[in-house]
Design a protein around this motif. Structure first.
Motif, PDB file in Angstrom:
ATOM      1  N   LYS A 163      30.030  44.989  51.309  1.00  0.00           N
ATOM      2  CA  LYS A 163      31.374  43.588  50.656  1.00  0.00           C
ATOM      3  C   LYS A 163      32.550  44.504  51.394  1.00  0.00           C
ATOM      4  O   LYS A 163      34.275  43.609  51.794  1.00  0.00           O
ATOM      5  CB  LYS A 163      30.966  43.528  50.012  1.00  0.00           C
ATOM      6  N   PHE A 164      33.240  45.601  50.918  1.00  0.00           N
ATOM      7  CA  PHE A 164      34.344  46.176  50.666  1.00  0.00           C
ATOM      8  C   PHE A 164      35.256  46.432  52.474  1.00  0.00           C
ATOM      9  O   PHE A 164      36.317  46.595  52.886  1.00  0.00           O
ATOM     10  CB  PHE A 164      34.488  47.228  50.133  1.00  0.00           C
ATOM     11  N   ALA A 165      33.950  46.271  52.569  1.00  0.00           N
ATOM     12  CA  ALA A 165      34.266  46.261  54.733  1.00  0.00           C
ATOM     13  C   ALA A 165      35.352  45.385  54.746  1.00  0.00           C
ATOM     14  O   ALA A 165      36.252  45.278  56.069  1.00  0.00           O
ATOM     15  CB  ALA A 165      32.936  46.321  55.877  1.00  0.00           C
ATOM     16  N   ASP A 166      35.155  44.248  54.373  1.00  0.00           N
ATOM     17  CA  ASP A 166      36.311  42.833  54.571  1.00  0.00           C
ATOM     18  C   ASP A 166      37.269  43.221  53.938  1.00  0.00           C
ATOM     19  O   ASP A 166      37.441  43.224  52.948  1.00  0.00           O
ATOM     20  CB  ASP A 166      35.182  41.826  53.650  1.00  0.00           C
ATOM     21  N   LYS A 167      38.860  43.290  54.616  1.00  0.00           N
ATOM     22  CA  LYS A 167      39.809  43.972  54.725  1.00  0.00           C
ATOM     23  C   LYS A 167      39.888  42.414  53.581  1.00  0.00           C
ATOM     24  O   LYS A 167      40.996  42.245  52.634  1.00  0.00           O
ATOM     25  CB  LYS A 167      40.355  44.281  55.303  1.00  0.00           C
ATOM     26  N   ASN A 168      39.986  41.640  54.050  1.00  0.00           N
ATOM     27  CA  ASN A 168      40.064  39.959  53.431  1.00  0.00           C
ATOM     28  C   ASN A 168      39.288  40.318  51.774  1.00  0.00           C
ATOM     29  O   ASN A 168      40.087  39.956  50.974  1.00  0.00           O
ATOM     30  CB  ASN A 168      39.451  38.675  53.944  1.00  0.00           C
ATOM     31  N   THR A 169      38.557  40.510  51.486  1.00  0.00           N
ATOM     32  CA  THR A 169      37.773  40.647  50.198  1.00  0.00           C
ATOM     33  C   THR A 169      39.239  41.967  49.075  1.00  0.00           C
ATOM     34  O   THR A 169      39.561  41.272  47.523  1.00  0.00           O
ATOM     35  CB  THR A 169      36.482  41.521  50.277  1.00  0.00           C
ATOM     36  N   LEU A 170      39.128  42.960  50.246  1.00  0.00           N
ATOM     37  CA  LEU A 170      40.633  43.862  49.284  1.00  0.00           C
ATOM     38  C   LEU A 170      41.735  42.629  48.764  1.00  0.00           C
ATOM     39  O   LEU A 170      42.556  43.286  47.539  1.00  0.00           O
ATOM     40  CB  LEU A 170      40.556  45.008  50.245  1.00  0.00           C
ATOM     41  N   LEU A 171      42.662  42.648  49.959  1.00  0.00           N
ATOM     42  CA  LEU A 171      43.231  41.864  50.138  1.00  0.00           C
ATOM     43  C   LEU A 171      43.410  40.567  49.015  1.00  0.00           C
ATOM     44  O   LEU A 171      44.201  40.315  47.508  1.00  0.00           O
ATOM     45  CB  LEU A 171      43.915  41.140  50.949  1.00  0.00           C
ATOM     46  N   THR A 172      42.505  40.128  48.763  1.00  0.00           N
ATOM     47  CA  THR A 172      42.193  38.824  47.396  1.00  0.00           C
ATOM     48  C   THR A 172      41.549  39.647  46.362  1.00  0.00           C
ATOM     49  O   THR A 172      42.139  38.909  44.967  1.00  0.00           O
ATOM     50  CB  THR A 172      40.068  38.417  47.264  1.00  0.00           C
ATOM     51  N   LEU A 173      40.981  40.915  46.394  1.00  0.00           N
ATOM     52  CA  LEU A 173      40.927  41.735  45.228  1.00  0.00           C
ATOM     53  C   LEU A 173      42.476  41.950  44.298  1.00  0.00           C
ATOM     54  O   LEU A 173      42.298  41.976  43.113  1.00  0.00           O
ATOM     55  CB  LEU A 173      40.169  42.416  44.456  1.00  0.00           C
ATOM     56  N   ALA A 174      43.243  42.562  45.342  1.00  0.00           N
ATOM     57  CA  ALA A 174      44.826  42.532  45.336  1.00  0.00           C
ATOM     58  C   ALA A 174      45.412  42.301  43.309  1.00  0.00           C
ATOM     59  O   ALA A 174      46.415  42.076  43.587  1.00  0.00           O
ATOM     60  CB  ALA A 174      45.453  43.101  46.122  1.00  0.00           C
ATOM     61  N   GLY A 175      45.015  40.931  44.255  1.00  0.00           N
ATOM     62  CA  GLY A 175      45.901  39.773  43.921  1.00  0.00           C
ATOM     63  C   GLY A 175      45.532  39.213  41.811  1.00  0.00           C
ATOM     64  O   GLY A 175      45.949  38.918  41.114  1.00  0.00           O
ATOM     65  N   LYS A 176      44.385  40.098  41.691  1.00  0.00           N
ATOM     66  CA  LYS A 176      44.171  40.795  39.932  1.00  0.00           C
ATOM     67  C   LYS A 176      45.441  41.352  40.046  1.00  0.00           C
ATOM     68  O   LYS A 176      45.620  41.894  38.600  1.00  0.00           O
ATOM     69  CB  LYS A 176      42.840  40.595  40.241  1.00  0.00           C
ATOM     70  N   VAL A 177      45.753  42.144  40.272  1.00  0.00           N
ATOM     71  CA  VAL A 177      47.350  43.072  39.938  1.00  0.00           C
ATOM     72  C   VAL A 177      48.368  42.611  40.407  1.00  0.00           C
ATOM     73  O   VAL A 177      48.638  42.221  41.601  1.00  0.00           O
ATOM     74  CB  VAL A 177      47.175  44.372  40.309  1.00  0.00           C
ATOM     75  N   PRO A 178      49.123  42.236  39.238  1.00  0.00           N
ATOM     76  CA  PRO A 178      49.978  41.244  39.317  1.00  0.00           C
ATOM     77  C   PRO A 178      50.989  41.994  40.069  1.00  0.00           C
ATOM     78  O   PRO A 178      51.721  43.881  39.886  1.00  0.00           O
ATOM     79  CB  PRO A 178      51.158  41.337  37.603  1.00  0.00           C
ATOM     80  N   GLY A 179      51.487  41.591  40.998  1.00  0.00           N
ATOM     81  CA  GLY A 179      52.553  42.596  41.863  1.00  0.00           C
ATOM     82  C   GLY A 179      52.350  42.994  42.599  1.00  0.00           C
ATOM     83  O   GLY A 179      53.348  43.390  43.552  1.00  0.00           O
ATOM     84  N   LEU A 180      50.957  43.302  43.022  1.00  0.00           N
ATOM     85  CA  LEU A 180      50.341  44.643  44.208  1.00  0.00           C
ATOM     86  C   LEU A 180      50.819  43.750  45.845  1.00  0.00           C
ATOM     87  O   LEU A 180      50.709  44.377  46.769  1.00  0.00           O
ATOM     88  CB  LEU A 180      49.155  44.337  43.643  1.00  0.00           C
TER      89      LEU A 180
ATOM     90  N   ALA B 234      38.554  50.345  51.122  1.00  0.00           N
ATOM     91  CA  ALA B 234      38.383  50.879  50.213  1.00  0.00           C
ATOM     92  C   ALA B 234      39.473  51.941  49.321  1.00  0.00           C
ATOM     93  O   ALA B 234      40.153  51.271  48.626  1.00  0.00           O
ATOM     94  CB  ALA B 234      37.397  50.542  48.599  1.00  0.00           C
ATOM     95  N   ALA B 235      39.211  52.790  49.604  1.00  0.00           N
ATOM     96  CA  ALA B 235      40.058  53.833  49.315  1.00  0.00           C
ATOM     97  C   ALA B 235      41.767  54.239  49.863  1.00  0.00           C
ATOM     98  O   ALA B 235      42.378  54.087  49.698  1.00  0.00           O
ATOM     99  CB  ALA B 235      39.716  55.029  49.920  1.00  0.00           C
ATOM    100  N   ASN B 236      41.296  53.697  51.607  1.00  0.00           N
ATOM    101  CA  ASN B 236      42.460  52.991  52.271  1.00  0.00           C
ATOM    102  C   ASN B 236      43.554  52.395  51.069  1.00  0.00           C
ATOM    103  O   ASN B 236      44.412  52.402  50.790  1.00  0.00           O
ATOM    104  CB  ASN B 236      42.264  52.701  54.054  1.00  0.00           C
ATOM    105  N   ALA B 237      42.744  51.251  51.133  1.00  0.00           N
ATOM    106  CA  ALA B 237      43.695  50.134  49.988  1.00  0.00           C
ATOM    107  C   ALA B 237      43.812  50.764  48.800  1.00  0.00           C
ATOM    108  O   ALA B 237      45.241  50.824  47.551  1.00  0.00           O
ATOM    109  CB  ALA B 237      42.773  48.972  50.192  1.00  0.00           C
ATOM    110  N   ALA B 238      43.327  51.688  48.122  1.00  0.00           N
ATOM    111  CA  ALA B 238      44.099  52.145  46.840  1.00  0.00           C
ATOM    112  C   ALA B 238      45.143  53.315  47.023  1.00  0.00           C
ATOM    113  O   ALA B 238      45.714  53.319  46.282  1.00  0.00           O
ATOM    114  CB  ALA B 238      42.498  52.818  46.587  1.00  0.00           C
TER     115      ALA B 238
END
Length: 270
Positions: free
Chosen positions: A177-194, A146-150
């Motif tokens: 759950k944040f160990a799953d990178k697909n979860t982190l990518l799905t959540l990124a969809g909530k930030v426009p343009g990310l 999660a920190a890497n994704a941030a």
């Protein structure tokens, strides 16, 4: 047969039997030494393997020479700070936190609106230090990923928004759950343009993993031992008596900024 010949034959047989007994005893001793030597050798090899395995398992530090790729715009010592807000704001709020940490989520839930208002009015800049304590305490890699994704979101200029999304969707502390990178990518969809190809590659490749680990190591050497740790202009203000509230934070910032001009903020920080 004479008595003399008979005695001679008995002596010869006895001598032969004695020699065979001695030979058998020597052979037995030799086999024992060989087996014992083999056991010592095996134990020695096992010990070397055990030490090597132990050393490998216990190390979370990147191998020597691995570059710690800091995210774009990172500041501070060794570029371990992610800044939010106007750089010339008169006060600095320092936050050490872990995306898996439930106490950090409780802090963010209570204080995020106030912190954003202070940032957006030019009264404070916030310096984030990302930590992976929960990974170390409970196992897993959700804090790190999660920190890497941030940090990848920081590269895209959208750290603040993604940071808030991660806390708004934080799983239970025991659920990595944040160990799953697909979860982190799905959540990124909530930030426009990310969620771009560049961000996706950054998350999947762990581009800033070494930087996150370096940030966590720095926290370990800081003298602080819990998350969240919150400082205002270098002074610890959270977990003290009386308890910090959004109103008291606002009052502290106002007092610290007395006689100082707020920074000019031309756009809401991402």
């Amino acid at each position: 047969m004479s008595q003399r010949n008979s005695d001679g034959k008995r002596s010869a047989r006895e001598a032969l039997q004695e020699q065979r007994a001695q030979d058998a005893a020597r052979a037995k001793r030799k086999r024992t030494l060989v087996v014992a030597g083999g056991v010592v050798a095996v134990l020695g090899i096992a010990a070397v393997i055990g030490v090597a395995a132990s050393g490998h398992h216990g190390s979370t530090t990147p191998q020597s020479g691995t570059p710690a790729a800091a995210p774009s715009g990172a500041t501070g010592t060794d570029s371990l700070v992610i800044p939010v807000g106007a750089p010339d704001a008169p006060s600095t709020l320092t936050i050490y936190e872990d995306f898996r940490c439930p106490a950090c989520d409780a802090f963010e839930t209570q204080f995020t609106p106030t912190i954003h208002a202070l940032e957006d009015s030019g009264q404070i800049k916030t310096e984030y230090h990302l930590v992976t304590l929960i990974d170390g305490n409970l196992g897993g890699s959700g804090s790190l990923n999660a920190a890497n994704a941030a940090a990848c979101a920081q590269d895209a200029g959208k750290f603040r928004a993604y940071h808030d999304v991660l806390y708004a969707n934080q799983p239970d502390e025991q659920d990595d759950k944040f160990a799953d990178k697909n979860t982190l990518l799905t959540l990124a969809g909530k930030v426009p343009g990310l969620k771009t190809a560049t961000f996706t590659a950054c998350v999947n490749n762990g581009t800033h993993d070494s930087w996150v680990q370096k940030s966590n190591d720095a926290f370990g050497n800081s003298g602080f031992n819990a998350t969240p740790t919150i400082l205002l202009n270098g002074k610890s203000i959270y977990g003290t008596n009386p308890a910090l509230t959004p109103d008291s934070l606002q009052q502290m910032v106002t007092a610290a900024n007395k006689g100082k001009q707020p920074a000019k903020v031309t756009a809401t920080p991402s």
